[in-house]
Design an enzyme around this catalytic site. Sequence first.
Site, PDB file in Angstrom:
ATOM      1  N   THR A   7      12.844   4.235   6.462  1.00  0.00           N
ATOM      2  CA  THR A   7      11.720   3.861   5.604  1.00  0.00           C
ATOM      3  C   THR A   7      12.067   2.604   4.820  1.00  0.00           C
ATOM      4  O   THR A   7      13.246   2.313   4.587  1.00  0.00           O
ATOM      5  CB  THR A   7      11.345   4.994   4.612  1.00  0.00           C
ATOM      6  N   LYS A  12       9.634   7.337  -1.063  1.00  0.00           N
ATOM      7  CA  LYS A  12       9.687   8.352  -0.007  1.00  0.00           C
ATOM      8  C   LYS A  12      11.102   8.923   0.083  1.00  0.00           C
ATOM      9  O   LYS A  12      11.289  10.126   0.198  1.00  0.00           O
ATOM     10  CB  LYS A  12       9.363   7.731   1.357  1.00  0.00           C
ATOM     11  N   GLU A  36       4.806  -0.869  13.751  1.00  0.00           N
ATOM     12  CA  GLU A  36       3.788   0.185  13.745  1.00  0.00           C
ATOM     13  C   GLU A  36       2.633  -0.255  14.635  1.00  0.00           C
ATOM     14  O   GLU A  36       1.958  -1.242  14.341  1.00  0.00           O
ATOM     15  CB  GLU A  36       3.319   0.467  12.318  1.00  0.00           C
ATOM     16  N   ASP A  65       4.789   8.677   8.941  1.00  0.00           N
ATOM     17  CA  ASP A  65       3.658   7.798   8.716  1.00  0.00           C
ATOM     18  C   ASP A  65       2.626   8.639   7.985  1.00  0.00           C
ATOM     19  O   ASP A  65       2.363   9.787   8.360  1.00  0.00           O
ATOM     20  CB  ASP A  65       3.108   7.261  10.039  1.00  0.00           C
ATOM     21  N   SER A  66       2.090   8.070   6.910  1.00  0.00           N
ATOM     22  CA  SER A  66       1.177   8.825   6.061  1.00  0.00           C
ATOM     23  C   SER A  66      -0.083   8.015   5.813  1.00  0.00           C
ATOM     24  O   SER A  66      -0.085   6.784   5.969  1.00  0.00           O
ATOM     25  CB  SER A  66       1.834   9.110   4.708  1.00  0.00           C
ATOM     26  N   PHE A 140       3.712   6.534  -6.135  1.00  0.00           N
ATOM     27  CA  PHE A 140       3.490   5.221  -5.529  1.00  0.00           C
ATOM     28  C   PHE A 140       2.145   5.222  -4.796  1.00  0.00           C
ATOM     29  O   PHE A 140       1.477   6.256  -4.713  1.00  0.00           O
ATOM     30  CB  PHE A 140       4.633   4.880  -4.566  1.00  0.00           C
ATOM     31  N   GLY A 141       1.791   4.065  -4.272  1.00  0.00           N
ATOM     32  CA  GLY A 141       0.601   3.948  -3.431  1.00  0.00           C
ATOM     33  C   GLY A 141      -0.659   4.457  -4.101  1.00  0.00           C
ATOM     34  O   GLY A 141      -1.014   4.042  -5.212  1.00  0.00           O
ATOM     35  N   ASP A 143      -1.219   7.363  -5.320  1.00  0.00           N
ATOM     36  CA  ASP A 143      -0.998   8.502  -6.227  1.00  0.00           C
ATOM     37  C   ASP A 143      -1.845   8.462  -7.508  1.00  0.00           C
ATOM     38  O   ASP A 143      -2.308   9.514  -7.960  1.00  0.00           O
ATOM     39  CB  ASP A 143       0.491   8.617  -6.598  1.00  0.00           C
ATOM     40  N   LYS A 163       4.699  17.159  -7.403  1.00  0.00           N
ATOM     41  CA  LYS A 163       4.022  16.466  -6.290  1.00  0.00           C
ATOM     42  C   LYS A 163       4.485  17.058  -4.966  1.00  0.00           C
ATOM     43  O   LYS A 163       3.669  17.351  -4.092  1.00  0.00           O
ATOM     44  CB  LYS A 163       4.285  14.956  -6.337  1.00  0.00           C
TER      45      LYS A 163
HETATM   46  P1  ITT Z   1       7.421   3.154   5.406  1.00  0.00           P
HETATM   47  O1  ITT Z   1       8.403   2.048   5.388  1.00  0.00           O
HETATM   48  O2  ITT Z   1       8.062   4.519   5.394  1.00  0.00           O
HETATM   49  O3  ITT Z   1       6.369   3.035   6.521  1.00  0.00           O
HETATM   50  P2  ITT Z   1       5.123   2.809   3.656  1.00  0.00           P
HETATM   51  O4  ITT Z   1       5.020   2.778   2.172  1.00  0.00           O
HETATM   52  O5  ITT Z   1       4.581   1.636   4.445  1.00  0.00           O
HETATM   53  O6  ITT Z   1       6.658   3.073   4.003  1.00  0.00           O
HETATM   54  P3  ITT Z   1       3.244   4.555   5.090  1.00  0.00           P
HETATM   55  O7  ITT Z   1       3.011   3.542   6.151  1.00  0.00           O
HETATM   56  O8  ITT Z   1       3.529   5.950   5.507  1.00  0.00           O
HETATM   57  O9  ITT Z   1       4.469   4.144   4.148  1.00  0.00           O
HETATM   58  O10 ITT Z   1       2.065   4.615   4.064  1.00  0.00           O
HETATM   59  C1  ITT Z   1       0.781   4.058   4.285  1.00  0.00           C
HETATM   60  C2  ITT Z   1       0.152   3.770   2.946  1.00  0.00           C
HETATM   61  O11 ITT Z   1      -0.157   5.003   2.299  1.00  0.00           O
HETATM   62  C3  ITT Z   1       1.041   2.965   1.997  1.00  0.00           C
HETATM   63  O12 ITT Z   1       0.236   2.033   1.303  1.00  0.00           O
HETATM   64  C4  ITT Z   1       1.580   4.004   1.037  1.00  0.00           C
HETATM   65  O13 ITT Z   1       1.769   3.439  -0.256  1.00  0.00           O
HETATM   66  C5  ITT Z   1       0.484   5.052   1.026  1.00  0.00           C
HETATM   67  N1  ITT Z   1       1.099   6.371   0.860  1.00  0.00           N
HETATM   68  C6  ITT Z   1       1.911   7.013   1.752  1.00  0.00           C
HETATM   69  N2  ITT Z   1       2.362   8.154   1.220  1.00  0.00           N
HETATM   70  C7  ITT Z   1       1.828   8.244  -0.017  1.00  0.00           C
HETATM   71  C8  ITT Z   1       1.942   9.167  -1.064  1.00  0.00           C
HETATM   72  O14 ITT Z   1       2.722  10.251  -0.972  1.00  0.00           O
HETATM   73  N3  ITT Z   1       1.260   8.931  -2.194  1.00  0.00           N
HETATM   74  C9  ITT Z   1       0.484   7.846  -2.329  1.00  0.00           C
HETATM   75  N4  ITT Z   1       0.331   6.913  -1.395  1.00  0.00           N
HETATM   76  C10 ITT Z   1       1.003   7.105  -0.251  1.00  0.00           C
END
Ligand code: ITT
Length: 188
Positions: A7, A12, A36, A65-66, A140-141, A143, A163
């Site tokens: 990652t 994460k 990706e 991947d989320s 993050f993201g 949240d 969480k």
């Molecule tokens: P990787 O290097 O692991 O891919 P990433 O932050 O790019 O890290 P993802 O592609 O899985 O991770 O995430 C896609 C988007 O969704 C990205 O903008 C994240 O910030 C957001 N995201 C993923 N998991 C989240 C969580 O638990 N809470 C809030 N936002 C999340």
Amino acid sequence: MKLGLVTSNRHKLEEYRQGLEPLGVEVEHLDVDCDEIQTETLQDVVRSCLDQLKGAGLSNFMLDDSGLFVPSLNGFPGVYSAYIMDTIGCRGMLRLLEGLGREARFECCIGVCSDELGEFTVTGVSPGMIVREERGTGGFGYDPIFVPEGHELTFAQMDMASKNELSHRGKAMVLLAREMERRMGGRK
Ligand code: ITT
């Protein structure tokens, strides 16, 4: 057992350590990259990354991947969640949702590639709602704009343990631990 986590996201990494170390899985950070692919599902992205990294000689690793899926936007941003976060962010999402249904769900697909356990994926889902304004500074993201079903605080207002109890990633980790146990049991 030790697994590397691929990652670029340190949050994460912390969530995995917090969630998996009590279950006996030591999590080591692997700072390698995977392209990706553009596809419809998180599972396809994860499988493609597992193949790429395995092909590059990596072993005993996992990645996830989320994404955030909003039914009133036909599932958007979904697999495009990272791009949308980088371009319009939480504030842009709130603007997009004005006048629309606020139901949403987070999904997390974890893929594992292990010499001992083989290769598999698990997916955790956390249903909830998008709130009207950003709340909280944790996580993050997305949240700050997501409240899990049956709760009032956003993920960004919770500590990491709370969480993890409710989140897509936390649920995927439980499934991961269960699958690991099943596969290890099968060896006996
Ligand atoms: P990787 O290097 O692991 O891919 P990433 O932050 O790019 O890290 P993802 O592609 O899985 O991770 O995430 C896609 C988007 O969704 C990205 O903008 C994240 O910030 C957001 N995201 C993923 N998991 C989240 C969580 O638990 N809470 C809030 N936002 C999340």
